[in-house]
Enzyme design. Structure first.
Site, short mmCIF file in Angstrom:
data_model
loop_
_atom_site.label_atom_id
_atom_site.label_comp_id
_atom_site.label_asym_id
_atom_site.label_seq_id
_atom_site.Cartn_x
_atom_site.Cartn_y
_atom_site.Cartn_z
N HIS A 1 -1.92 -2.84 -0.07
CA HIS A 1 -1.10 -3.52 0.94
C HIS A 1 -1.94 -4.50 1.76
O HIS A 1 -2.01 -4.44 2.99
CB HIS A 1 -0.44 -2.48 1.87
CG HIS A 1 0.85 -2.98 2.47
ND1 HIS A 1 1.97 -2.19 2.58
CD2 HIS A 1 1.20 -4.19 2.98
CE1 HIS A 1 2.95 -2.89 3.15
NE2 HIS A 1 2.49 -4.11 3.40
N ARG B 1 8.28 -4.54 -0.45
CA ARG B 1 8.24 -3.14 -0.04
C ARG B 1 8.23 -2.28 -1.30
O ARG B 1 8.91 -2.59 -2.27
CB ARG B 1 9.44 -2.78 0.84
CG ARG B 1 9.36 -3.33 2.27
CD ARG B 1 8.27 -2.63 3.07
NE ARG B 1 8.21 -3.07 4.47
CZ ARG B 1 7.42 -4.03 4.91
NH1 ARG B 1 6.64 -4.68 4.05
NH2 ARG B 1 7.42 -4.36 6.19
N ASP C 1 1.30 -4.85 -4.56
CA ASP C 1 0.55 -4.71 -3.31
C ASP C 1 1.18 -3.66 -2.42
O ASP C 1 0.65 -3.36 -1.36
CB ASP C 1 0.48 -6.06 -2.58
CG ASP C 1 -0.46 -6.02 -1.39
OD1 ASP C 1 -1.59 -5.54 -1.56
OD2 ASP C 1 -0.06 -6.46 -0.29
N GLU D 1 2.70 5.20 0.89
CA GLU D 1 1.47 4.54 1.35
C GLU D 1 0.84 5.33 2.48
O GLU D 1 1.55 5.68 3.43
CB GLU D 1 1.78 3.10 1.82
CG GLU D 1 2.26 2.21 0.69
CD GLU D 1 2.60 0.80 1.16
OE1 GLU D 1 2.91 -0.04 0.31
OE2 GLU D 1 2.56 0.54 2.38
N ILE E 1 8.53 -16.90 2.88
CA ILE E 1 7.55 -16.64 1.83
C ILE E 1 8.06 -17.15 0.49
O ILE E 1 7.33 -17.81 -0.26
CB ILE E 1 7.20 -15.14 1.76
CG1 ILE E 1 6.52 -14.69 3.06
CG2 ILE E 1 6.28 -14.87 0.57
CD1 ILE E 1 6.31 -13.19 3.15
N PRO F 1 13.52 -8.21 2.10
CA PRO F 1 13.31 -7.01 2.91
C PRO F 1 13.84 -5.78 2.18
O PRO F 1 14.62 -5.90 1.22
CB PRO F 1 14.13 -7.30 4.18
CG PRO F 1 15.19 -8.26 3.73
CD PRO F 1 14.57 -9.09 2.65
#
Length: 319
Positions: A285, A237, A261, A266, A161, A209
């Site tokens: 998300h 995250r 996001d 969550e 990404i 991560p």
């Protein structure tokens, strides 16, 4: 063979996708969602050999009670919801979906960057409220906008990404700087420290991560290094950000804005300090959620399981 999906609703809400492809491997039982407690998770997995899950917490206790479990297919890239030590000790193979969301997340990052820099939402609202009608000149620009060219984008994390974000930023003519744990081979961009990334960024975007090292990376100390005009994006995250510190910085306009996001809790908690801030855009998300992206995720998960059953496991994650 028995296959359990514990949280199918995280993949599909309106029946736009199907898990029927997995029925070639055995009996499939799909739960919309599973309550986040060990008893319900153990009850749903039962005596199954195969588990597919997205965010279901697979703890050491769950693994110890699900004696038949031999394979966990993660319907995601991240696997921090699984106790990997316990899985390894139980001889369970864990496979994730790797790079399925690269293009979608990179697209989302630039949707947020353009939203911030071009102010189209503000102009649309103002025009519909009569602002342009009242203008004496043909062009009416009360909201300042900026070109992306020559703006510095700091990308923390240079996996698939991060590389795609850098490629798009390069096409816009942005100045790309990178912070990454492992020095990449033939990287065309300047490598910088974490502190330098925060200090130099006009836009800072995080693509790492969640680990012990990255938890709280968006900290009070690092935020204090940023320019007052800087814009921060987190699609990685939620726990990578200290939400209390970020809220304070945004309230005091010490940075220009943030786009999130992901949040530490969550679905979002009613008490999140970021919820009411006008300079903080929050989405639920969704960066990974275009239909094409979710279909790709399903295809990768299917092929991972097929390869495992053929004795040639792929995309195996390990400690």
């Amino acid at each position: 063979m028995k296959l359990i999906i514990t949280d199918w609703q995280t993949m599909c809400i309106n029946n736009e996708l199907s898990y029927e492809c997995f029925e070639r491997f055995g009996e499939v039982y799909a739960y919309s969602l599973t309550k986040p407690n060990d008893d319900d998770i153990v009850r749903h997995i039962g005596d199954a050999e195969i588990l597919l899950c997205n965010k279901t917490l697979i703890t050491e206790n769950v693994i110890s009670q699900c004696k038949n479990l031999r394979y966990i297919g993660v319907l995601a890239t991240g696997y921090n919801n699984i106790d990997m030590n316990a899985a390894k000790n139980a001889g369970i193979t864990v496979c994730n979906a790797g790079t399925y969301s690269t293009d979608a997340v990179a697209q989302y990052v630039f949707a947020q960057i353009l939203y911030h820099y071009n102010k189209i939402h503000l102009y649309n609202e103002d025009v519909k409220n009569g602002g342009w009608i009242k203008s004496p000149a043909f062009s009416y620009f009360p909201f300042p906008t900026h070109e992306l060219k020559t703006q510095t984008i700091a990308i923390i994390g240079y996996g698939s990404i991060g590389r795609q974000v850098a490629k798009i930023a390069d096409a816009f003519g942005m100045n790309v700087i990178i912070n990454t744990r492992t020095k990449p081979v033939d990287c065309p961009y300047e490598l910088v420290s974490i502190q330098e990334a925060f200090a130099r960024a006009d836009v800072l975007t995080v693509h790492t991560p969640l680990t012990a090292e990255t938890k709280g990376l968006i900290s009070r100390e690092n935020l204090a290094l940023m320019k007052s005009s800087a814009f921060l994006i987190n699609t990685a995250r939620g726990a990578i950000a200290d939400e209390s510190a970020l809220s304070e910085v945004l309230k005091e306009n010490k940075i220009a804005g943030a786009a999130l996001d992901v949040l530490e809790c969550e679905p979002m908690s009613e008490n999140t300090p970021l919820k009411e801030l006008s300079n903080c855009v929050i989405t639920p998300h969704i960066a990974w959620s275009p239909i094409e992206t979710r279909q790709r995720l399903l295809d990768i998960t299917y092929n991972n399981l097929k390869s495992y059953l053929e004795g040639k496991p792929q995309n195996v994650v390990s400690l």
